[in-house]
Write an enzyme that holds these catalytic residues in place. Structure first.
Site, PDB file in Angstrom:
ATOM      1  N   HIS A   1      35.533  29.781  37.695  1.00  0.00           N
ATOM      2  CA  HIS A   1      36.240  29.450  38.932  1.00  0.00           C
ATOM      3  C   HIS A   1      36.309  30.647  39.875  1.00  0.00           C
ATOM      4  O   HIS A   1      36.098  31.780  39.470  1.00  0.00           O
ATOM      5  CB  HIS A   1      37.643  28.900  38.659  1.00  0.00           C
ATOM      6  CG  HIS A   1      38.598  29.843  37.991  1.00  0.00           C
ATOM      7  ND1 HIS A   1      38.765  29.902  36.614  1.00  0.00           N
ATOM      8  CD2 HIS A   1      39.465  30.762  38.489  1.00  0.00           C
ATOM      9  CE1 HIS A   1      39.692  30.799  36.317  1.00  0.00           C
ATOM     10  NE2 HIS A   1      40.133  31.356  37.442  1.00  0.00           N
TER      11      HIS A   1
ATOM     12  N   GLU B   1      38.116  37.805  35.993  1.00  0.00           N
ATOM     13  CA  GLU B   1      38.776  37.115  34.878  1.00  0.00           C
ATOM     14  C   GLU B   1      37.701  36.623  33.915  1.00  0.00           C
ATOM     15  O   GLU B   1      36.611  36.236  34.344  1.00  0.00           O
ATOM     16  CB  GLU B   1      39.569  35.932  35.454  1.00  0.00           C
ATOM     17  CG  GLU B   1      40.310  35.078  34.433  1.00  0.00           C
ATOM     18  CD  GLU B   1      41.065  33.912  35.108  1.00  0.00           C
ATOM     19  OE1 GLU B   1      41.145  33.863  36.360  1.00  0.00           O
ATOM     20  OE2 GLU B   1      41.528  33.035  34.366  1.00  0.00           O
TER      21      GLU B   1
END
Ligand code: CMX
Ligand code: CO
Length: 146
Positions: free
Chosen positions: A7, A134
């Protein structure tokens, strides 16, 4: 091994208005939403496409639940915009350790719980050419609740 863009995290002041922008402009729908108190966010995941590793790529819209959270501090300094990128991996523990071994600061000793029951950790943006990064391992499909 990092196998997809899981994402892009986008910080916003008003989650509902931002969801409406992505719906009315592009036709993207909310796939999942939740509050993650540990991360200090109210978030919505908009699924963009599935990926060849069996996962998917999302936009993660993030509204802070408190001013002293990572997203709250970032918004106060920068205003709205792209906050982080997340790579998907089948084994976040192994990838985090391997990357730590290359001298990149991994922010957590152990991965924490992220969106949809995933396990996540972060790499310090100052060690990643200015990009907060991340790493994500999705929850097994049977335990994923939307
Ligand atoms: N992207 C790039 N640089 C960033 C950044 C970001 N998202 N956030 C902070 N920085 C930079 C700042 O600009 C600052 O740089 P300068 O010193 O040059 O001004 C430096 O990093 C330190 O920033 P800070 O404002 O003092 O913030 P902190 O050090 O307190 O926190 C960080 C920074 C990365 C440790 C913190 O944001 C963090 O722990 N992030 C991980 C958790 C997170 O982001 N959670 C929300 C998303 C949850 C999810 O994805 O599910
Ligand atoms: Co994220």
């Amino acid at each position: 091994m990092l196998t997809r863009i899981d994402h892009i995290g986008i910080a916003c002041f008003d989650l509902d208005k931002t969801i409406e922008f992505y719906r009315s402009t592009y036709g993207f729908q909310v796939y999942h939403s939740e509050v993650n108190e540990e991360q200090g966010v109210r978030e919505a995941m908009l699924k963009i496409n599935e990926t060849s590793d069996g996962g998917a790529t999302y936009l993660q819209l993030l509204e802070p639940t408190r001013e002293d959270s990572a997203v709250g501090k970032w918004l106060a300094k920068n205003g709205e915009g792209v906050h982080h990128i997340a790579f998907g991996t089948p084994d976040v523990d192994a990838d985090a350790e391997a990357i730590r071994g290359k001298g990149v600061r991994v922010l957590y000793d152990e991965p924490r719980i992220g969106s949809m029951g995933s396990r996540i950790t972060f790499l310090h943006p100052k060690d990643c050419h200015g990009v907060l990064t991340e790493l994500v391992t999705s929850a097994p499909a049977s335990t994923t609740e939307h």
